[in-house]
Motif scaffolding. Sequence first.
Motif, PDB file in Angstrom:
ATOM      1  N   ALA A 234       0.827  -1.208   0.000  1.00 35.03           N
ATOM      2  CA  ALA A 234       0.000   0.000   0.000  1.00 35.03           C
ATOM      3  C   ALA A 234       0.865   1.264   0.000  1.00 35.03           C
ATOM      4  O   ALA A 234       0.533   2.254  -0.666  1.00 35.03           O
ATOM      5  CB  ALA A 234      -0.933  -0.004   1.203  1.00 35.03           C
ATOM      6  N   ILE A 235       1.984   1.236   0.727  1.00 34.67           N
ATOM      7  CA  ILE A 235       2.872   2.406   0.741  1.00 34.67           C
ATOM      8  C   ILE A 235       3.531   2.581  -0.628  1.00 34.67           C
ATOM      9  O   ILE A 235       3.707   3.701  -1.110  1.00 34.67           O
ATOM     10  CB  ILE A 235       3.919   2.271   1.857  1.00 34.67           C
TER      11      ILE A 235
ATOM     12  N   ILE B 153      -5.856  11.509   0.545  1.00 29.95           N
ATOM     13  CA  ILE B 153      -6.197  10.117   0.249  1.00 29.95           C
ATOM     14  C   ILE B 153      -5.798   9.264   1.448  1.00 29.95           C
ATOM     15  O   ILE B 153      -4.721   9.453   2.016  1.00 29.95           O
ATOM     16  CB  ILE B 153      -5.463   9.606  -1.009  1.00 29.95           C
ATOM     17  N   VAL B 154      -6.663   8.328   1.829  1.00 28.33           N
ATOM     18  CA  VAL B 154      -6.353   7.373   2.897  1.00 28.33           C
ATOM     19  C   VAL B 154      -6.468   5.975   2.307  1.00 28.33           C
ATOM     20  O   VAL B 154      -7.511   5.598   1.759  1.00 28.33           O
ATOM     21  CB  VAL B 154      -7.312   7.515   4.090  1.00 28.33           C
ATOM     22  N   LEU B 155      -5.383   5.231   2.399  1.00 25.79           N
ATOM     23  CA  LEU B 155      -5.374   3.849   1.927  1.00 25.79           C
ATOM     24  C   LEU B 155      -5.316   2.899   3.116  1.00 25.79           C
ATOM     25  O   LEU B 155      -4.677   3.181   4.126  1.00 25.79           O
ATOM     26  CB  LEU B 155      -4.159   3.584   1.028  1.00 25.79           C
ATOM     27  N   MET B 156      -5.982   1.768   2.989  1.00 23.12           N
ATOM     28  CA  MET B 156      -5.883   0.713   3.992  1.00 23.12           C
ATOM     29  C   MET B 156      -6.097  -0.618   3.295  1.00 23.12           C
ATOM     30  O   MET B 156      -6.597  -0.671   2.166  1.00 23.12           O
ATOM     31  CB  MET B 156      -6.911   0.914   5.114  1.00 23.12           C
ATOM     32  N   ILE B 157      -5.696  -1.700   3.968  1.00 23.73           N
ATOM     33  CA  ILE B 157      -5.870  -3.024   3.390  1.00 23.73           C
ATOM     34  C   ILE B 157      -7.326  -3.433   3.533  1.00 23.73           C
ATOM     35  O   ILE B 157      -7.959  -3.192   4.556  1.00 23.73           O
ATOM     36  CB  ILE B 157      -4.950  -4.047   4.100  1.00 23.73           C
TER      37      ILE B 157
ATOM     38  N   VAL C 223     -15.695   6.797  -0.439  1.00 25.94           N
ATOM     39  CA  VAL C 223     -15.047   5.556  -0.026  1.00 25.94           C
ATOM     40  C   VAL C 223     -15.312   4.444  -1.024  1.00 25.94           C
ATOM     41  O   VAL C 223     -16.414   4.319  -1.564  1.00 25.94           O
ATOM     42  CB  VAL C 223     -15.520   5.142   1.394  1.00 25.94           C
ATOM     43  N   VAL C 224     -14.268   3.659  -1.297  1.00 29.17           N
ATOM     44  CA  VAL C 224     -14.362   2.463  -2.134  1.00 29.17           C
ATOM     45  C   VAL C 224     -13.603   1.352  -1.422  1.00 29.17           C
ATOM     46  O   VAL C 224     -12.492   1.578  -0.918  1.00 29.17           O
ATOM     47  CB  VAL C 224     -13.752   2.685  -3.536  1.00 29.17           C
ATOM     48  N   VAL C 225     -14.188   0.158  -1.363  1.00 22.11           N
ATOM     49  CA  VAL C 225     -13.507  -0.983  -0.746  1.00 22.11           C
ATOM     50  C   VAL C 225     -13.268  -2.066  -1.795  1.00 22.11           C
ATOM     51  O   VAL C 225     -13.847  -2.052  -2.874  1.00 22.11           O
ATOM     52  CB  VAL C 225     -14.321  -1.555   0.438  1.00 22.11           C
ATOM     53  N   ASP C 226     -12.363  -2.985  -1.473  1.00 20.99           N
ATOM     54  CA  ASP C 226     -12.009  -4.103  -2.365  1.00 20.99           C
ATOM     55  C   ASP C 226     -11.478  -3.624  -3.710  1.00 20.99           C
ATOM     56  O   ASP C 226     -11.735  -4.232  -4.753  1.00 20.99           O
ATOM     57  CB  ASP C 226     -13.211  -5.036  -2.588  1.00 20.99           C
ATOM     58  N   ALA C 227     -10.727  -2.537  -3.696  1.00 28.09           N
ATOM     59  CA  ALA C 227     -10.156  -2.021  -4.937  1.00 28.09           C
ATOM     60  C   ALA C 227      -8.951  -2.860  -5.353  1.00 28.09           C
ATOM     61  O   ALA C 227      -8.203  -3.363  -4.518  1.00 28.09           O
ATOM     62  CB  ALA C 227      -9.741  -0.565  -4.769  1.00 28.09           C
ATOM     63  N   ALA C 228      -8.775  -2.988  -6.650  1.00 26.91           N
ATOM     64  CA  ALA C 228      -7.621  -3.708  -7.188  1.00 26.91           C
ATOM     65  C   ALA C 228      -6.571  -2.758  -7.735  1.00 26.91           C
ATOM     66  O   ALA C 228      -5.493  -3.174  -8.135  1.00 26.91           O
ATOM     67  CB  ALA C 228      -8.070  -4.670  -8.285  1.00 26.91           C
ATOM     68  N   GLY C 229      -6.875  -1.460  -7.736  1.00 27.20           N
ATOM     69  CA  GLY C 229      -5.931  -0.463  -8.211  1.00 27.20           C
ATOM     70  C   GLY C 229      -6.453   0.926  -7.920  1.00 27.20           C
ATOM     71  O   GLY C 229      -7.664   1.130  -7.770  1.00 27.20           O
TER      72      GLY C 229
ATOM     73  N   ALA D 156     -10.559  11.081  -0.333  1.00 29.58           N
ATOM     74  CA  ALA D 156     -10.859   9.733  -0.813  1.00 29.58           C
ATOM     75  C   ALA D 156     -10.315   8.693   0.158  1.00 29.58           C
ATOM     76  O   ALA D 156      -9.180   8.807   0.631  1.00 29.58           O
ATOM     77  CB  ALA D 156     -10.259   9.513  -2.198  1.00 29.58           C
ATOM     78  N   ILE D 157     -11.121   7.689   0.443  1.00 27.63           N
ATOM     79  CA  ILE D 157     -10.709   6.569   1.295  1.00 27.63           C
ATOM     80  C   ILE D 157     -10.838   5.308   0.459  1.00 27.63           C
ATOM     81  O   ILE D 157     -11.913   5.027  -0.088  1.00 27.63           O
ATOM     82  CB  ILE D 157     -11.593   6.466   2.555  1.00 27.63           C
ATOM     83  N   VAL D 158      -9.765   4.554   0.362  1.00 25.70           N
ATOM     84  CA  VAL D 158      -9.769   3.354  -0.485  1.00 25.70           C
ATOM     85  C   VAL D 158      -9.198   2.183   0.296  1.00 25.70           C
ATOM     86  O   VAL D 158      -8.094   2.269   0.848  1.00 25.70           O
ATOM     87  CB  VAL D 158      -8.942   3.570  -1.772  1.00 25.70           C
ATOM     88  N   ALA D 159      -9.955   1.091   0.342  1.00 21.84           N
ATOM     89  CA  ALA D 159      -9.464  -0.161   0.910  1.00 21.84           C
ATOM     90  C   ALA D 159      -9.004  -1.035  -0.250  1.00 21.84           C
ATOM     91  O   ALA D 159      -9.798  -1.396  -1.128  1.00 21.84           O
ATOM     92  CB  ALA D 159     -10.557  -0.863   1.718  1.00 21.84           C
ATOM     93  N   ILE D 160      -7.712  -1.340  -0.266  1.00 28.18           N
ATOM     94  CA  ILE D 160      -7.091  -2.021  -1.398  1.00 28.18           C
ATOM     95  C   ILE D 160      -6.852  -3.492  -1.075  1.00 28.18           C
ATOM     96  O   ILE D 160      -6.488  -3.847   0.043  1.00 28.18           O
ATOM     97  CB  ILE D 160      -5.756  -1.320  -1.780  1.00 28.18           C
TER      98      ILE D 160
END
Length: 317
Positions: A22-23, A85-89, A109-115, A145-149
């Motif tokens: 993620a980093i 932007i906030v990223l998390m697993i 917010v979007v979860v289960d992103a692949a990119g 934006a918050i994205v769970a990758i």
Amino acid sequence: MTTVAVLVESRGGEATQPTHEAITLARTLGTPVAVWLGAAPDPAQNARLGIHGATEVRVVPAAEDARQPARAAAALAAATADADIVLMISTFVNKEIATRLALLTGAGVVVDAAGVELVDGHVETLQTVFAATWNVRTRIAAEKAIVAIRPNTTLASPAEETGAATTVVVDAELPEVPEVIASVEPVPAPEGVPLAEAPVVVSGGRGTNGDYTLVRELADLLGGAVGASRDATDEGWISHEHMVGQTGTTVTPALYVACGISGAVHHRGGMQASGTIVAVNIDPDAPIFEIADFGVVGDLGDVLPQAIAHIEKHRAG
């Protein structure tokens, strides 16, 4: 410059491989900062986070017991006030944290992103939905934006300029919640890499007849994790935490090997986004072959020993 905050997932006091992924991804979006909930990590952890590009490690000590998503979201909100932007697993818990954080901050917010990428100044995400039968691109219109990758969607790599990340302590007032944790008893983790994070997954289904010896041997040889179909877990052949599927664990490894699994919709929904899919099944009409990149029609008791022998011979040189 865009500030990109990454929530650190830790295990045994160490940041997990998906955190480093993620980093690495965050570097393509702006300036990465890591957020650590709980007691400050040791200098070695800061160095590893810095190697992958984090310029700061923002520590929220008050969040050490923030196991409730509401408290974790409040801690994260305090640590990421300046982040665009906030990223998390994308884990079960983090999906709820992401949603609560979005409510607190007014973010998209979007979860289960692949990119994730920046397009015309907006965050756009890539996802596979409806049991991986559709590829979707989503643009977040909000300022934050918050994205769970998902794990294994970015190759972790060192930054060109590296150094130990600076530690910054963040004070946060965590809300009172109606639940009280009476006790915490860690469940012994299975050996090897966790299923959701594994770059290689070897799964066995009804075709194993309950014997996972060959499946485990191949998984160990490839440095991967052992998965299972719902039929296998329902039969009690293997524990539920190994189940891959819509109501089990969703995996996105670089290599997925399905052994003796027919490929019902439930199972395919949990693994169809894998990089390369290999299927071994005695039934040539098994649905799993419809999505497999490479298929072998045969009994896994005959096929897997040959595969194991050839891999060992190749490695021996």
